[in-house]
Structure formats: structure tokens, C-alpha cells
Design a protein around this motif. Sequence first.
Motif, PDB file in Angstrom:
ATOM      1  N   PHE A   1      36.169  43.566  31.146  1.00  0.00           N
ATOM      2  CA  PHE A   1      34.991  44.991  32.066  1.00  0.00           C
ATOM      3  C   PHE A   1      35.063  44.678  33.528  1.00  0.00           C
ATOM      4  O   PHE A   1      34.533  44.554  34.346  1.00  0.00           O
ATOM      5  CB  PHE A   1      33.633  44.429  31.205  1.00  0.00           C
ATOM      6  CG  PHE A   1      33.783  44.091  29.638  1.00  0.00           C
ATOM      7  CD1 PHE A   1      33.917  45.390  29.277  1.00  0.00           C
ATOM      8  CD2 PHE A   1      33.921  42.985  29.342  1.00  0.00           C
ATOM      9  CE1 PHE A   1      34.162  45.529  27.758  1.00  0.00           C
ATOM     10  CE2 PHE A   1      33.912  42.469  27.857  1.00  0.00           C
ATOM     11  CZ  PHE A   1      33.763  43.668  27.025  1.00  0.00           C
ATOM     12  N   GLY A   2      35.848  44.320  34.272  1.00  0.00           N
ATOM     13  CA  GLY A   2      36.390  44.508  35.801  1.00  0.00           C
ATOM     14  C   GLY A   2      35.521  43.432  36.364  1.00  0.00           C
ATOM     15  O   GLY A   2      35.292  43.169  37.516  1.00  0.00           O
ATOM     16  N   GLY A   3      35.902  42.586  35.841  1.00  0.00           N
ATOM     17  CA  GLY A   3      34.411  41.117  36.250  1.00  0.00           C
ATOM     18  C   GLY A   3      36.285  40.431  37.168  1.00  0.00           C
ATOM     19  O   GLY A   3      37.760  40.509  37.250  1.00  0.00           O
ATOM     20  N   ASP A   4      35.910  38.968  37.642  1.00  0.00           N
ATOM     21  CA  ASP A   4      36.595  38.255  38.222  1.00  0.00           C
ATOM     22  C   ASP A   4      37.233  37.289  37.769  1.00  0.00           C
ATOM     23  O   ASP A   4      38.222  36.184  37.990  1.00  0.00           O
ATOM     24  CB  ASP A   4      36.339  37.517  39.660  1.00  0.00           C
ATOM     25  CG  ASP A   4      35.827  38.537  40.415  1.00  0.00           C
ATOM     26  OD1 ASP A   4      36.053  39.886  40.623  1.00  0.00           O
ATOM     27  OD2 ASP A   4      35.333  38.435  41.276  1.00  0.00           O
ATOM     28  N   PHE A   5      36.625  36.592  36.421  1.00  0.00           N
ATOM     29  CA  PHE A   5      37.158  35.205  35.062  1.00  0.00           C
ATOM     30  C   PHE A   5      37.494  35.320  33.956  1.00  0.00           C
ATOM     31  O   PHE A   5      37.474  36.667  33.570  1.00  0.00           O
ATOM     32  CB  PHE A   5      34.979  35.100  35.437  1.00  0.00           C
ATOM     33  CG  PHE A   5      34.683  34.392  36.337  1.00  0.00           C
ATOM     34  CD1 PHE A   5      35.289  33.150  37.255  1.00  0.00           C
ATOM     35  CD2 PHE A   5      33.473  34.227  36.769  1.00  0.00           C
ATOM     36  CE1 PHE A   5      34.154  33.282  38.274  1.00  0.00           C
ATOM     37  CE2 PHE A   5      32.774  34.704  38.270  1.00  0.00           C
ATOM     38  CZ  PHE A   5      33.024  33.510  38.630  1.00  0.00           C
ATOM     39  N   ARG A   6      38.686  34.780  33.792  1.00  0.00           N
ATOM     40  CA  ARG A   6      39.232  34.793  32.811  1.00  0.00           C
ATOM     41  C   ARG A   6      38.201  33.975  31.920  1.00  0.00           C
ATOM     42  O   ARG A   6      39.047  34.333  30.508  1.00  0.00           O
ATOM     43  CB  ARG A   6      40.713  34.181  32.799  1.00  0.00           C
ATOM     44  CG  ARG A   6      41.455  34.458  33.771  1.00  0.00           C
ATOM     45  CD  ARG A   6      42.723  33.755  33.464  1.00  0.00           C
ATOM     46  NE  ARG A   6      43.801  34.631  34.879  1.00  0.00           N
ATOM     47  CZ  ARG A   6      44.737  34.162  34.997  1.00  0.00           C
ATOM     48  NH1 ARG A   6      45.368  33.253  34.605  1.00  0.00           N
ATOM     49  NH2 ARG A   6      45.965  35.001  35.726  1.00  0.00           N
ATOM     50  N   THR A   7      36.823  33.616  31.651  1.00  0.00           N
ATOM     51  CA  THR A   7      36.371  33.539  30.553  1.00  0.00           C
ATOM     52  C   THR A   7      35.798  34.400  30.391  1.00  0.00           C
ATOM     53  O   THR A   7      35.725  35.338  30.201  1.00  0.00           O
ATOM     54  CB  THR A   7      35.652  32.089  31.631  1.00  0.00           C
ATOM     55  OG1 THR A   7      34.959  33.166  32.222  1.00  0.00           O
ATOM     56  CG2 THR A   7      36.623  30.893  31.998  1.00  0.00           C
ATOM     57  N   GLU A   8      35.575  33.875  28.260  1.00  0.00           N
ATOM     58  CA  GLU A   8      34.751  34.950  27.568  1.00  0.00           C
ATOM     59  C   GLU A   8      33.242  35.370  28.785  1.00  0.00           C
ATOM     60  O   GLU A   8      32.285  34.396  29.510  1.00  0.00           O
ATOM     61  CB  GLU A   8      34.408  34.166  26.339  1.00  0.00           C
ATOM     62  CG  GLU A   8      33.651  35.865  25.888  1.00  0.00           C
ATOM     63  CD  GLU A   8      32.905  34.770  23.983  1.00  0.00           C
ATOM     64  OE1 GLU A   8      32.747  35.452  23.482  1.00  0.00           O
ATOM     65  OE2 GLU A   8      32.997  33.810  23.942  1.00  0.00           O
ATOM     66  N   ALA A   9      33.506  36.760  28.432  1.00  0.00           N
ATOM     67  CA  ALA A   9      31.981  37.500  28.887  1.00  0.00           C
ATOM     68  C   ALA A   9      31.023  37.055  28.923  1.00  0.00           C
ATOM     69  O   ALA A   9      30.429  37.042  27.523  1.00  0.00           O
ATOM     70  CB  ALA A   9      32.569  38.659  29.503  1.00  0.00           C
ATOM     71  N   LYS A  10      30.238  37.032  29.562  1.00  0.00           N
ATOM     72  CA  LYS A  10      28.559  36.243  29.505  1.00  0.00           C
ATOM     73  C   LYS A  10      27.412  37.492  29.355  1.00  0.00           C
ATOM     74  O   LYS A  10      27.006  38.095  30.052  1.00  0.00           O
ATOM     75  CB  LYS A  10      28.127  35.108  30.280  1.00  0.00           C
ATOM     76  CG  LYS A  10      28.432  33.559  30.094  1.00  0.00           C
ATOM     77  CD  LYS A  10      28.744  33.149  31.569  1.00  0.00           C
ATOM     78  CE  LYS A  10      29.104  31.205  30.915  1.00  0.00           C
ATOM     79  NZ  LYS A  10      28.006  30.728  32.215  1.00  0.00           N
ATOM     80  N   TYR A  11      27.995  38.363  27.761  1.00  0.00           N
ATOM     81  CA  TYR A  11      27.343  39.571  27.828  1.00  0.00           C
ATOM     82  C   TYR A  11      25.308  39.690  28.560  1.00  0.00           C
ATOM     83  O   TYR A  11      25.282  41.716  28.364  1.00  0.00           O
ATOM     84  CB  TYR A  11      26.450  39.699  26.194  1.00  0.00           C
ATOM     85  CG  TYR A  11      28.848  39.774  26.313  1.00  0.00           C
ATOM     86  CD1 TYR A  11      29.540  41.412  26.861  1.00  0.00           C
ATOM     87  CD2 TYR A  11      29.312  38.971  25.850  1.00  0.00           C
ATOM     88  CE1 TYR A  11      31.069  41.529  26.407  1.00  0.00           C
ATOM     89  CE2 TYR A  11      30.809  39.153  25.340  1.00  0.00           C
ATOM     90  CZ  TYR A  11      31.514  40.187  25.478  1.00  0.00           C
ATOM     91  OH  TYR A  11      32.663  40.214  25.291  1.00  0.00           O
ATOM     92  N   ARG A  12      25.002  38.850  28.468  1.00  0.00           N
ATOM     93  CA  ARG A  12      23.619  39.390  28.636  1.00  0.00           C
ATOM     94  C   ARG A  12      23.640  38.737  30.445  1.00  0.00           C
ATOM     95  O   ARG A  12      22.065  38.989  30.646  1.00  0.00           O
ATOM     96  CB  ARG A  12      22.705  37.975  28.096  1.00  0.00           C
ATOM     97  CG  ARG A  12      22.675  37.736  26.503  1.00  0.00           C
ATOM     98  CD  ARG A  12      21.641  37.238  25.831  1.00  0.00           C
ATOM     99  NE  ARG A  12      20.656  36.984  26.046  1.00  0.00           N
ATOM    100  CZ  ARG A  12      20.202  35.390  26.802  1.00  0.00           C
ATOM    101  NH1 ARG A  12      20.321  34.930  27.129  1.00  0.00           N
ATOM    102  NH2 ARG A  12      18.392  36.014  26.379  1.00  0.00           N
ATOM    103  N   ASP A  13      24.029  38.344  30.851  1.00  0.00           N
ATOM    104  CA  ASP A  13      24.287  38.344  32.551  1.00  0.00           C
ATOM    105  C   ASP A  13      24.048  39.489  32.925  1.00  0.00           C
ATOM    106  O   ASP A  13      24.728  40.480  32.451  1.00  0.00           O
ATOM    107  CB  ASP A  13      25.943  37.892  33.451  1.00  0.00           C
ATOM    108  CG  ASP A  13      25.416  36.305  32.250  1.00  0.00           C
ATOM    109  OD1 ASP A  13      23.902  35.968  32.054  1.00  0.00           O
ATOM    110  OD2 ASP A  13      26.669  35.428  33.274  1.00  0.00           O
TER     111      ASP A  13
END
Length: 372
Positions: free
Chosen positions: A70-82
Motif C-alpha cells: 500500500f505504498g509503505g516502507d516496511f515488508r512486515t504485515e501492514a498494521k491496518y489500524r495505524d
Amino acid sequence: MALIKLGPLGQRRWRNFKKNRRAFWSLILFSLLFGLSLFAEFLANDKPILVQYRGEYYMPIRSFYSEQTFGGDFRTEAKYRDIEVKCLIRSGGLDACFDDPEAVYEDAADGVVDGEPIEKGWALWPPIPYSFNTPNDDIVGAAPSAPDRNHWLGTDDGSRDVLARVIYGFRLSVLFTLIVTVVASLIGIAAGAAMGYFGGWVDLFFQRMLEIWGGIPGLYVIIIMFAIFGRSFWLLVFLTVLFGWPALTGVVRAEFLRARNFEYVRAAKALGVSDSKIMFRHILPNAMVATLTLMPFIITGTIGGLATLDFLGYGLPSSAPSLGELTLQAKQNLQAPWLAFTAFFTFAIMLSLLVFVFEGVRDAFDPRKVFA
């Protein structure tokens, strides 16, 4: 077209069950609650059900997506509540989300940021945006917190949503009870049928075995096994079945001892009918009333046993949603009465519905009871 075609006897039993209004409506209500709990991930989750991002659709509730998706920087799972991830999804991945995510998130609601049109995305959230193990760090004050518009039944001492834990815990308790009851009943009925029908050394062997088995402290064995292998759902199922199967053996044995000398059994033997057919096609249906009479006690005992083990800390893994653990929290947090009320009404409703349903099943199998 009916999914299951019942014979005349089955149709009569179903009619008798439906005429027992309390049992019939209890079955409908319990089926509705249990059916909803089977889709707990779609009712209470900290991940969206569906995400639309740059014209493509994603299901985070079922699949893993990194923040980079979704255009972020991290390869970890997105924290959708952030708020940053929410901003990235709504704004189509604008870099400005890392500078002022709240402002960009609000502006992106209209599809325009800084006067420029954007490809707006969206996320479809469950009614309860928390899973059973999701802590809410935004709570003001100490946990557990009282019910509010964000947490309809409040939170526990880990800032986790109580309603989400009840939904997941209800499903887990019912599934555990159904598995244990079905497997233990099949073993107990088969053992009791063999003891009562054949008698002699078979009955003597099982009687001595039951005497030894009944003297083994089941709770101590569960504690020892958990200490060796660790706490797990299937290990607890296995151990519960291991010590629970004798519950129906005595009553089934008595019914088979009584029925094995009936005229129709002797006639079947004279005609050369096999022992297995006589036992399970002719004698067992007549023993079902006595068997089903004990079934509500077995089910409520299994649910109560699971809750007791969780309450004592020897039940399901600590990461699992547990109604017994919720009861323990109610005991430890007397200043939070909503925990006690939630635990009490959850157990009361669940156990009452199951008892009413199996009372109706028992009466439906009883040929002496015909409802007007």
C-alpha cells in the motif's frame, strides 16, 4: 427439496421436537448464535474485510499483505489500524501520509489532496474493529475500561475488547464441547453396548478397567501432560475424551443387559442376524432415551470443565480466547462489574439453550411421549 430425507420414525421424532416450543426456539437461537460465531473473523477483527487500493481489491482478513503493498516502507504485515496505513490506503499511497497522516487522511475523503485529484481507496471494516487479542492503546485511563461506543462490553485488564473475546470464546467453547461429546459418546456407547450385550468376560474386563480408570486423577494427568508437551487445543481434547468416555457406559450397559433377552432379540438371533446389526440397529435405538437423558449433563459438564481449567490456568493456551479466563479476570477485577456480568450471562445463555435443546431431543426419542 429436503436436504435430508427422513423415514416415518424420523419424521415423527422431528414433529415431536418441533411441538416442544421451548426446545425448538432454543435450537433456532443457538444455531443463529453459533452460526454467527463461525464467521467471527468477519464480525470482530483488527484487519479490514476488503480493501480497494489503486483499482485492485485485497482481502487482509484472509491473506498477508505487507505495508509496501500500500505504498509503505516496511515488508512486515501492514498494521491496518495505524493512521499512516489508513492514510496510504485512502490517498492511494501519497508520501505526504508520513508527514501529516491525519490531515491527508481527512482531505483524501473527498478524493482531493492539496487541490489535486487522487485515486481514492477505501477499506471495509468488520462491525467490531478489534480481534480477541487486539490491545487498544488509545484508551484513556487504566484498564479494564467501562463499556463505551468503541467497546460495547468494555475491555479487560489487557485493554482487549470483551465482546470480541466473547464471540471467539463462544465459538471455541462450543466446538470443543461438540468434538469431545461426540467422540467420547461414541466410545462410551460402543463400550457399554459390548459389555451389556456379550456379558461374561467382556463385561468383567471392562468393569475392572472402569474401576481402575475412575481412580486416576484426571486433573493431575492434564497438568503433567501440559508440563511435558505444552498447552494445546487438541491435546486438551484428547485428554478430556480419555477421561470422559465412561460417562455413558453404565447406562448403555444397563439398557443392553435389559434388552438382550427380549423376544425380538432372540428372534433376530434365530434368523441369523449378525450381532452388530442386533446391537446397533435393534437394541441401541431403544436405549437412546436413557442415553440422551444424560447428554445435557455431559455437555454442560464439558463446558464447565473447560472453563474451570482455563480459570485455574491449566486449560487452553494463554493466547486463545477463553471464557474461563474472562471469569478469572472478573474475579481479579471486582471494580469492573461488566466483566462478571458478561461472563455470567454468556455461560447462562449458552448452557440454558443447550439443555433445552437436548431435553427436546430426549423427549422426541421417547416413544411414551406424544405431544398434542
